[in-house]
Design a protein around this motif. Structure first.
Motif: not given
Length: 176
Positions: A18-20, A22-28, A35-45
């Protein structure tokens, strides 16, 4: 693994996901990451569950503060081959409140010492976006030198192209 002065490196745990994410969804945080395609939390899990065990070819570690035991980033040595004694380094700190306190430099030093002392590497290389001066200065503090430039090969999330700088560190050049 021997800790640094400010951080310890440890294998990633499922509860880090979940922490990772959150980082992957922070533009800074992701500004200078591929650049990668957006990933859901379930996909990252799922990707985290399927991650292969750390090995000589690819070793991924969480960067954790010594004082608080807080996960603040990720670093890795990848594409390592014992025949050549070379690996590529990846690193980023996702916790922005730790960006300017020496944590990134300590994580680099700790990982490079591991690469040279434990993995018996001779050279560690990395690519960095030319405009990312903060990262380049951090790499130089540890002993990395600039080897070359690849023109307009990084496409940022805003669509603009940037040069990448190849940097490397030889075993004897690590500033410990």
């Amino acid at each position: 693994m021997k800790p640094g002065k400010l951080v310890r490196l440890r294998p990633l745990e499922p509860e880090d996901t979940e922490t990772i994410w959150r980082w992957h969804n922070d533009d800074d945080v992701t500004r200078w990451l591929d650049a990668d395609y957006d990933e859901s939390l379930a996909q990252l899990r799922k990707r985290t569950e399927d991650r292969v065990r750390n090995s000589y070819a690819k070793a991924v570690f969480g960067v954790e503060t010594l004082a608080e035991g807080k996960l603040i980033g990720i670093t890795a040595l990848r594409d390592a081959t014992p025949e050549v004694g070379r690996a590529e380094l990846d690193v980023y700190l996702g916790q922005k409140d730790f960006w300017n306190g020496g944590y990134g430099t300590d994580a680099l030093r700790t990982l490079c010492a591991y690469g040279f002392d434990v993995m018996r590497l001779h050279l560690i290389a990395l690519w960095v976006v030319a405009e990312n001066e903060g990262a380049r200065a951090c790499y130089r503090k540890v002993g990395f030198q600039e080897d070359g430039r690849h023109r307009e090969c990084f496409r940022a999330r805003d669509g603009r192209y940037h040069d990448m700088i190849l940097m490397s560190l030889l075993e004897g050049d690590l500033v410990r």
